[in-house]
Structure formats: C-alpha cells, structure tokens
Scaffold this motif. Structure first.
Motif, PDB file in Angstrom:
ATOM      1  N   TRP A  84       0.918  -1.168  -0.115  1.00 38.20           N
ATOM      2  CA  TRP A  84      -0.125  -0.164   0.416  1.00 38.20           C
ATOM      3  C   TRP A  84       0.663   1.413   0.110  1.00 38.20           C
ATOM      4  O   TRP A  84       2.117   1.196   0.609  1.00 38.20           O
ATOM      5  CB  TRP A  84      -0.639  -0.150   1.094  1.00 38.20           C
ATOM      6  N   GLY A  85       0.008   2.251  -0.514  1.00 37.83           N
ATOM      7  CA  GLY A  85       0.885   3.478  -0.367  1.00 37.83           C
ATOM      8  C   GLY A  85       0.282   5.079  -0.807  1.00 37.83           C
ATOM      9  O   GLY A  85      -1.086   4.353  -0.960  1.00 37.83           O
ATOM     10  N   ARG A  86       0.895   5.937  -0.207  1.00 37.91           N
ATOM     11  CA  ARG A  86      -0.067   7.458  -0.952  1.00 37.91           C
ATOM     12  C   ARG A  86       1.163   8.146  -1.567  1.00 37.91           C
ATOM     13  O   ARG A  86       2.045   8.115  -1.483  1.00 37.91           O
ATOM     14  CB  ARG A  86       0.198   7.994   0.199  1.00 37.91           C
ATOM     15  N   LEU A  87       0.032   8.673  -2.555  1.00 40.66           N
ATOM     16  CA  LEU A  87       0.528   9.564  -3.550  1.00 40.66           C
ATOM     17  C   LEU A  87       0.687  10.818  -3.723  1.00 40.66           C
ATOM     18  O   LEU A  87      -0.953  11.315  -3.078  1.00 40.66           O
ATOM     19  CB  LEU A  87       1.021   8.725  -5.167  1.00 40.66           C
ATOM     20  N   LEU A  88       0.436  11.937  -4.728  1.00 44.74           N
ATOM     21  CA  LEU A  88      -0.133  12.782  -5.011  1.00 44.74           C
ATOM     22  C   LEU A  88       0.619  13.616  -3.760  1.00 44.74           C
ATOM     23  O   LEU A  88      -1.275  14.644  -3.496  1.00 44.74           O
ATOM     24  CB  LEU A  88      -1.008  12.799  -5.530  1.00 44.74           C
ATOM     25  N   LYS A  89       0.897  14.241  -2.914  1.00 46.32           N
ATOM     26  CA  LYS A  89       0.776  14.771  -1.695  1.00 46.32           C
ATOM     27  C   LYS A  89      -0.315  14.043  -0.782  1.00 46.32           C
ATOM     28  O   LYS A  89      -1.125  14.505   0.204  1.00 46.32           O
ATOM     29  CB  LYS A  89       0.531  16.428  -1.952  1.00 46.32           C
ATOM     30  N   ASP A  90      -0.856  12.550  -0.870  1.00 43.76           N
ATOM     31  CA  ASP A  90      -0.956  11.966  -0.253  1.00 43.76           C
ATOM     32  C   ASP A  90      -2.890  11.846   0.284  1.00 43.76           C
ATOM     33  O   ASP A  90      -3.876  11.436   0.233  1.00 43.76           O
ATOM     34  CB  ASP A  90      -1.060  12.737   1.246  1.00 43.76           C
ATOM     35  N   ARG A  91      -3.020  12.554  -1.079  1.00 44.39           N
ATOM     36  CA  ARG A  91      -4.681  12.541  -2.235  1.00 44.39           C
ATOM     37  C   ARG A  91      -4.853  11.064  -2.367  1.00 44.39           C
ATOM     38  O   ARG A  91      -6.121  10.923  -2.423  1.00 44.39           O
ATOM     39  CB  ARG A  91      -4.246  13.483  -2.781  1.00 44.39           C
ATOM     40  N   PHE A  92      -3.603  10.362  -3.274  1.00 42.77           N
ATOM     41  CA  PHE A  92      -3.740   9.104  -3.822  1.00 42.77           C
ATOM     42  C   PHE A  92      -3.802   8.278  -2.936  1.00 42.77           C
ATOM     43  O   PHE A  92      -2.409   8.226  -2.906  1.00 42.77           O
ATOM     44  CB  PHE A  92      -3.385   9.124  -5.032  1.00 42.77           C
ATOM     45  N   ARG A  93      -4.580   7.458  -2.701  1.00 39.80           N
ATOM     46  CA  ARG A  93      -3.907   5.810  -1.536  1.00 39.80           C
ATOM     47  C   ARG A  93      -4.062   4.432  -2.350  1.00 39.80           C
ATOM     48  O   ARG A  93      -4.721   4.221  -3.073  1.00 39.80           O
ATOM     49  CB  ARG A  93      -5.127   5.637  -0.143  1.00 39.80           C
ATOM     50  N   TYR A  94      -3.504   3.820  -2.342  1.00 41.25           N
ATOM     51  CA  TYR A  94      -4.243   2.494  -3.183  1.00 41.25           C
ATOM     52  C   TYR A  94      -3.531   1.108  -2.053  1.00 41.25           C
ATOM     53  O   TYR A  94      -2.854   1.537  -1.255  1.00 41.25           O
ATOM     54  CB  TYR A  94      -2.989   2.547  -4.311  1.00 41.25           C
ATOM     55  N   VAL A  95      -3.899   0.200  -1.954  1.00 36.86           N
ATOM     56  CA  VAL A  95      -3.697  -1.312  -1.890  1.00 36.86           C
ATOM     57  C   VAL A  95      -4.231  -1.800  -2.490  1.00 36.86           C
ATOM     58  O   VAL A  95      -5.168  -1.919  -3.015  1.00 36.86           O
ATOM     59  CB  VAL A  95      -4.040  -1.630  -0.110  1.00 36.86           C
ATOM     60  N   THR A  96      -2.810  -3.183  -1.651  1.00 33.95           N
ATOM     61  CA  THR A  96      -3.595  -4.174  -3.169  1.00 33.95           C
ATOM     62  C   THR A  96      -3.045  -5.532  -2.321  1.00 33.95           C
ATOM     63  O   THR A  96      -2.409  -5.359  -1.482  1.00 33.95           O
ATOM     64  CB  THR A  96      -3.015  -4.455  -4.696  1.00 33.95           C
ATOM     65  N   GLY A  97      -3.608  -6.748  -2.850  1.00 35.96           N
ATOM     66  CA  GLY A  97      -2.710  -7.570  -1.677  1.00 35.96           C
ATOM     67  C   GLY A  97      -3.566  -9.218  -1.937  1.00 35.96           C
ATOM     68  O   GLY A  97      -4.340  -8.879  -2.903  1.00 35.96           O
ATOM     69  N   ILE A  98      -2.342 -10.017  -1.764  1.00 29.32           N
ATOM     70  CA  ILE A  98      -3.190 -11.363  -1.680  1.00 29.32           C
ATOM     71  C   ILE A  98      -2.818 -12.547  -0.228  1.00 29.32           C
ATOM     72  O   ILE A  98      -2.207 -12.469   0.322  1.00 29.32           O
ATOM     73  CB  ILE A  98      -1.646 -12.378  -2.510  1.00 29.32           C
ATOM     74  N   TYR A  99      -4.212 -13.372   0.068  1.00 26.60           N
ATOM     75  CA  TYR A  99      -5.404 -13.501   0.517  1.00 26.60           C
ATOM     76  C   TYR A  99      -5.239 -15.034   0.767  1.00 26.60           C
ATOM     77  O   TYR A  99      -5.562 -15.856  -0.740  1.00 26.60           O
ATOM     78  CB  TYR A  99      -5.926 -12.811   1.384  1.00 26.60           C
ATOM     79  N   ARG A 100      -4.964 -16.176   1.961  1.00 28.32           N
ATOM     80  CA  ARG A 100      -5.587 -17.192   1.601  1.00 28.32           C
ATOM     81  C   ARG A 100      -7.466 -17.434   1.086  1.00 28.32           C
ATOM     82  O   ARG A 100      -7.127 -18.228   0.351  1.00 28.32           O
ATOM     83  CB  ARG A 100      -5.620 -17.649   3.301  1.00 28.32           C
ATOM     84  N   GLY A 101      -8.057 -16.404   1.324  1.00 25.18           N
ATOM     85  CA  GLY A 101      -9.269 -17.320   0.689  1.00 25.18           C
ATOM     86  C   GLY A 101     -11.081 -16.770   1.196  1.00 25.18           C
ATOM     87  O   GLY A 101     -10.003 -17.416   2.674  1.00 25.18           O
ATOM     88  N   HIS A 102     -11.582 -17.114   0.970  1.00 24.04           N
ATOM     89  CA  HIS A 102     -12.443 -18.236   1.731  1.00 24.04           C
ATOM     90  C   HIS A 102     -12.701 -19.295   1.114  1.00 24.04           C
ATOM     91  O   HIS A 102     -12.979 -19.500   0.424  1.00 24.04           O
ATOM     92  CB  HIS A 102     -13.686 -16.968   0.249  1.00 24.04           C
ATOM     93  N   ASN A 103     -14.030 -19.720   1.793  1.00 25.77           N
ATOM     94  CA  ASN A 103     -13.904 -21.096   2.307  1.00 25.77           C
ATOM     95  C   ASN A 103     -12.949 -21.976   1.987  1.00 25.77           C
ATOM     96  O   ASN A 103     -13.126 -23.097   1.306  1.00 25.77           O
ATOM     97  CB  ASN A 103     -15.156 -21.724   0.700  1.00 25.77           C
ATOM     98  N   TRP A 104     -12.060 -22.031   2.745  1.00 23.18           N
ATOM     99  CA  TRP A 104     -11.148 -22.374   2.633  1.00 23.18           C
ATOM    100  C   TRP A 104     -11.317 -24.099   3.896  1.00 23.18           C
ATOM    101  O   TRP A 104     -10.645 -23.421   5.067  1.00 23.18           O
ATOM    102  CB  TRP A 104      -9.523 -21.702   2.838  1.00 23.18           C
ATOM    103  N   VAL A 105     -12.056 -24.476   3.542  1.00 25.18           N
ATOM    104  CA  VAL A 105     -11.845 -25.564   5.014  1.00 25.18           C
ATOM    105  C   VAL A 105     -12.683 -27.414   3.735  1.00 25.18           C
ATOM    106  O   VAL A 105     -12.986 -27.052   2.873  1.00 25.18           O
ATOM    107  CB  VAL A 105     -13.712 -24.784   5.167  1.00 25.18           C
ATOM    108  N   PRO A 106     -12.894 -28.198   4.698  1.00 22.74           N
ATOM    109  CA  PRO A 106     -12.438 -29.227   3.926  1.00 22.74           C
ATOM    110  C   PRO A 106     -14.464 -29.586   4.229  1.00 22.74           C
ATOM    111  O   PRO A 106     -15.437 -28.575   4.611  1.00 22.74           O
ATOM    112  CB  PRO A 106     -12.612 -30.252   5.076  1.00 22.74           C
ATOM    113  N   GLY A 107     -15.234 -29.745   2.543  1.00 21.63           N
ATOM    114  CA  GLY A 107     -16.521 -29.417   2.242  1.00 21.63           C
ATOM    115  C   GLY A 107     -16.469 -28.517   1.746  1.00 21.63           C
ATOM    116  O   GLY A 107     -17.456 -27.996   1.572  1.00 21.63           O
TER     117      GLY A 107
END
Length: 399
Positions: free
Chosen positions: A168-191
């Motif tokens: 994540w980060g801030r640019l353009l005098k902190d006016r622009f913010r971004y975040v991107t990520g990769i995660y374990r995710g949904h329905n990670w369970v037997p069945g």
C-alpha cells in the motif's frame, strides 16, 4: 422464500442487533497509532524503538431483539479489544490486536509485520483488513453510525480480516491512496469450494479531491468531525476462483464497489457546524452458485472465512450534521442512513427479494471516535416479513 434467503436475513438481523459479525472491524493502534485515538501506555525502548498498548470497548442497550424469542430488551458489552504495537527499527513495525468473543475466548484481530520504508510503497504480512469498501475499513469504531451496515459482505477470516500479504502507499501529496494484496481466501475448509486451492485477490484505490484523509495507512473513517474537508471517492474489488459454494458445486466469487464521502466545515473553523454525506454501491457475483451456510464446519458462524456470500446488488446512503454548539461535555450529531440489499433475480426466490434498513438518531460526541454515545431508532425489513423496529443506546470508548 428458500432457506438461504431466510438464513441470510437472520444473519443480517443478528448483525444489526449484535454487531459482532465477520465484517465488523476496528482501526488498529500501535505502530500506526491514529491521530484520532490515543494509547494507554507508550514505552520507549531506544532509538526508533517503542511499544504501545491501548484498549477499545463498545456496549449497548437494545429495546427489542427480534432474533431472540421473548426478548424485550437487553444490555450487552459487544466488543472488547486490546491494541498492541511495536517498532523495532525505523522502518520495521508490528501490530497485535486481540478481541474478546462472546463465549469468553480471545481471538487475534490483527497480527501484522509492517515494513514501511517509503510513503508510496509499504509491505505488510499477516492477518489484516483486506482492501474493500469504506465501511469495512472504518470500524465499527470509525463509522458515523453505531451499527455496521448490512450491505457490506466482503468475506474475512475474522472481523473483515484475512491472512496474507499486501502493498500500500500514498502519492500525490497523500491525496491518492492504494492497497492491493493476496490472501488465503474464502471457503478454505474441508467440504468448502476452495479447500487448499485458490487465493483471494483484492485491491482498492481512492482519491481525495480536497484535504487528504487524516486516517492512518489505507484505513478510513466516515466522519472526521470537522478535522478536514473531505471529498473522497474509492473503488474496490475482489476475486477468487472457486470462492463460493461447496466441494461439489463451485463458483468464482467476484465483487466490487464504489464509495464516496463528502464532509465540509461550514464557516471558518466550522463556526456553523460540519455536514457529512456518504454513499456506496455494491455488486456481488457467485457464478449462479449458492454459497454454503456461514460458519460451515466452524464452532460458530462468527468463526472462519466460510460461507455466507450472496449474489446481488446493494447500496447505502447516509447524512449527518455536527451541531457547532456544545451541550454539556460534548456536541450532538443528528444522522440518518438507508440501506438496501437486492438479491440476484431467480437465485433466492421469485423476483428480486430484498432487505432494507433505516436508521435515524444522533451521536453525542465527547472525544471524536474515542468517546461517543449513540441513540438510534432502527427499522428493518426482510422480504415477505413485517418491518421491525428497535431503539438502541450505544457507547464506545477507546484509548
């Protein structure tokens, strides 16, 4: 109405009346202590090294809980959190936040290792808030209202969090913010549909046209009580292959939303008060597959990043006005909010079944988000059921 819709509506009523759902969140303290909050204790350990400790508590009285037979009124302490943070090096920090559950157990809310060398590019790893809508990145502590919105259903392992890595980060005098990520995710369970397979990808961008938002990192708030003039537009999206359904019937999960916040001081130094307007629009897709029940094969629906995603369209709109004059120790902020979740046609019954919620009340603001009382009248209606109302008195404290 089929069972899935009934289950969804029951779950959403529990969110309305208990606010301990899997998408309720709190902005963390610690190595990234917000200027809006404080720490109970800060221990200096050397140059660029320290440890911080903080607490957060939310409690409420509800006049009527429609999800519990014969319940005509109940008081409860819904949320107790311990915030801890540390800095080991000028550019290396860590956050550990714990939350006490209703069954008396404790759960890890946040556990993040933070490498923050540049303002424009930071790396986090561990359990954290995923990139999503403003409400999820707010609170509940930093919402303008007390109750977490029913329309925000981004999945999370606990309280909107998931395990993974983000930049994540801030640019353009902190006016622009971004975040991107990769995660374990949904329905990670037997069945479940995604046991040990595909990760969740998530991202958000936001631009502030007036003052930069004063909240830390990529977190947000829905009101700053006149601390800044805000006009912020955010766009978020998530994707996970085989993210919904069961092991037998799977579908890809896709969701996106756009949200905006406008807050303006009226007159010099907010002489005539502060006006706030917020809105959000959501789209959720499940490839025509019905997801398994929330909390499938878990101790309770509140545990685990499992089930509960519904296809449909949703929106919310809210407005508030902070009166400039003090009444006793604080100021009054009247507010109203409307929400609607419209289910995808044909998947959950005939037509477009929908759930709506209307809130009207006021905050009594003593120390911004750190000490606030809320009186709220809530009107809730699900498809093919009579509308139900309740009065709520809520309090939150964090330090």
């Amino acid at each position: 109405m089929i069972a899935l819709v009934s289950r969804f509506m029951t779950d959403r009523k529990k969110e309305l009346f208990y606010y301990g759902s899997i998408v309720s969140v709190g902005v963390v303290l610690g190595g990234i202590v917000s200027s809006q909050a404080h720490a109970v204790a800060t221990v200096n350990l050397g140059k660029d090294q320290f440890f911080t400790l903080g607490v957060g508590v939310r409690a409420q009285y509800l006049s009527h809980d429609s999800t519990v037979a014969g319940n005509k009124g109940a008081a409860s302490a819904d949320d107790f959190r311990i915030y801890m943070g540390a800095q080991f090096h000028k550019y290396v920090k860590a956050t550990l936040n714990l939350e006490r559950l209703r069954d008396g157990n404790w759960n890890v809310l946040d556990g993040i290792l933070q490498v923050e060398r540049w303002k424009a590019f930071n790396i986090w790893g561990g359990r954290m808030l995923t990139p999503s809508d403003r409400s999820n990145l707010d609170g509940p502590y930093f919402l303008s209202t007390y109750a977490f919105p029913l329309v925000a259903q981004y999945p999370g392992a606990w309280s909107g969090r998931d395990d993974g890595m983000a930049v994540w980060g801030r640019l353009l005098k902190d006016r622009f913010r971004y975040v991107t990520g990769i995660y374990r995710g949904h329905n990670w369970v037997p069945g479940g549909s995604n046991y040990g397979e595909h990760p969740l990808f998530a991202g958000r961008v936001e631009y502030n046209f007036l003052d930069p938002e004063p909240s830390p990192a990529y977190y947000t708030a829905s009101t700053y009580y006149g601390k800044a003039d805000i006009l912020a537009i955010g766009l978020a999206g998530q994707y996970e292959a085989d993210g919904v359904g069961s092991a037998e019937v799977k579908g890809s999960y896709k969701a996106w939303n756009v949200d905006g916040l406008f807050e303006k001081k009226i007159g010099k130094n907010a002489k005539y008060g502060v006006y706030t307007l917020e809105g959000a629009y959501y789209q959720y897709y499940t490839d025509g597959v019905k997801d398994i029940s929330a909390g499938y094969k878990q101790r309770s629906p509140a545990y685990g990043n499992v089930g509960g995603i519904n296809a449909g369209t949703a929106f919310l709109a809210s407005t508030a006005y902070l009166i400039p004059y003090k009444l006793g120790w604080g100021r009054v902020q009247p507010l109203v909010r409307y929400q609607e979740f419209r289910f995808k046609e044909g998947m959950y019954g005939p037509g477009h079944p929908k759930t709506t919620q209307f809130d009207a009340g006021a905050n009594y603001v003593m120390d911004a988000h750190n000490l606030r009382f809320t009186f709220d009248y809530v009107r809730y209606k699900s498809a093919n059921t009579p509308a139900q109302g309740a009065f709520l008195l809520g309090m939150q404290f964090q330090y």
